[in-house]
Design a protein around this motif. Structure first.
Motif: not given
Length: 419
Positions: A157-161, A193-194, A282-284, A287-291
């Motif tokens: 997975p690249a995104t949270m969704a 993070m989430m 970590m999935p973004v 906003a297209g960002k992951a932290f």
């Protein structure tokens, strides 16, 4: 004549003895294990061999009592020359003026030019560079290739969704779950993070000093973790899981996803075929960002040393690209020099996620606000107890976030008042 000869021999022995130990350095390590200590001893022996007049004493403090023992040593005047400095302690010693400013040393060091930008950013967390980190504990996402394939998922997975969708798909497999949730001790990183990913920022406080943990986006992130658990995408008993349980949950094939630092890779790699798992960033969030949270430990010099030149020599020796690669492999951290990702050991799918996070603009490492006096109590008690209550359906995400925000805002105000 015989007495004179004996006297001269004794004198010569004394002179030789003093020459062999012109300088004595004390190095204190605070995160100890048999392998770490042996690796450190080997590196120190290399320094001593190259510097015949210097002898290094290694003092190993057990991690559970290390903070108090080092503080006692410093207060009593038994101050080491070089110390292993965790990020959570750096501000305490740097802000009280006890650590040497290494900026000019690093600038004049040949290997200083190859330190990564993020290494120097972490070195300067207290203002000036008062340590050289020896590696990073950076969160990234382990994933089980076999489980994803069985669930019909082609890519991590690249995104949270995507993460939620993949976790749902894996959880439909008999006896399998999407996520190894750390609901017990040490679970702070996941919640932070989430919340940050869904809120689009990892700033802990506004300019006015108000916590951002209960902003709408942050609450969405907290709800995201609650949903993963309550929808059955994480094992039921993961509400109390700590480090050992989540790592075992992954390598046993119970869960498809595990967010962890490189130190978990050691246990996983011993029990899983390298072809069956990998590590992704970590999935973004929206906003297209992951932290991903980042922790680090390094080497510092106390400014009470009478041998700063030799202490720097030891610190820089431990931090050379070759020594740092050895240390990183043995300890389980991400190395600090540019180009380390090209080493065959690190140039694998198992390390890919961490290096992508370090080099990609969409990944912004999150440093916890350990400067808050009661941050430790917040993570070990306030957050832990509240999060478990929310996972079990006894509290809402908003109620939880409001409690955390009030606590952190008050702590930040106390911190600012003390400055």
């Amino acid at each position: 004549m015989k007495k004179l000869f004996l006297g001269l021999s004794a004198t010569a022995m004394l002179i030789a003895g003093s020459a062999l130990a012109d300088t004595k350095l004390k190095l204190v390590e605070v995160i100890t294990s048999p392998e770490r200590t042996e690796t450190l001893k080997s590196m120190v022996a290399g320094y001593e061999k190259a510097n015949p007049g210097v002898e290094v004493e290694i003092v190993s403090l057990p991690w559970g009592q290390a903070f108090e023992k080092l503080a006692t040593m410093v207060a009593g005047g038994d101050i080491p020359d070089v110390v292993e400095m965790p990020d959570t302690w750096a501000a305490l010693y740097a802000n009280s003026g006890k650590l040497v400013d290494l900026e000019s040393r690093i600038a004049g060091w040949d290997n200083g030019k190859t330190l990564t930008d993020k290494t120097m950013a972490m070195a300067r967390q207290t203002g000036k560079a008062r340590m050289i980190p020896y590696g990073f504990y950076l969160r990234a996402m382990f994933y089980n290739k076999k489980l994803l394939a069985e669930a019909g998922i082609d890519t991590p997975p690249a995104t949270m969704a995507d993460f939620m969708t993949a976790s749902e798909a894996v959880s439909k497999l008999d006896g399998k779950f999407g996520y190894c949730l750390r609901g017990g001790p040490g679970g702070t990183n996941g919640w932070i993070m989430m919340a940050a990913a869904m809120n689009g920022t990892n700033e802990f406080f506004t300019k006015e000093g108000v916590s951002r943990i209960n902003e709408p986006g942050s609450v969405e992130g907290i709800q995201f973790l609650i949903d993963l658990y309550q929808k059955g995408y994480a094992p039921k008993d993961s509400v109390s899981w700590g480090f050992n349980e989540i790592v075992a949950g992954f390598y046993s094939g119970t869960c498809a996803f595990l967010d962890q630092d490189p130190d978990a890779l050691i246990a996983v790699a011993e029990r899983m075929d390298a072809a069956d798992f990998a590590v992704a960033p970590m999935p973004v969030g929206p906003a297209g960002k992951a932290f991903p949270t980042i922790g680090y430990v390094g080497w510092s010099i106390f400014n009470t040393t009478e041998h700063e030149e030799e202490a720097w020599g030891l610190l820089s020796h431990l931090s050379t690209p070759d020594n740092n690669k050895v240390w990183s492999k043995r300890v389980g951290v991400i190395p600090i020099h540019k180009g380390a990702d090209q080493d065959p050991y690190f140039k694998t799918e198992q390390f890919k996620g961490w290096f992508e996070e370090l080099n990609g603009d969409q990944y912004v490492p999150t440093v916890m606000p350990t400067y808050l006096e009661k941050w430790g109590f917040f993570t070990s008690t306030v957050l832990l107890e509240g999060a478990q209550q929310a996972l079990l359906g006894e509290r809402t995400a908003q109620n939880l976030a409001d409690e955390w925000a009030e606590y952190l805002t008050n702590e930040y105000a106390a911190y600012k008042d003390s400055q």
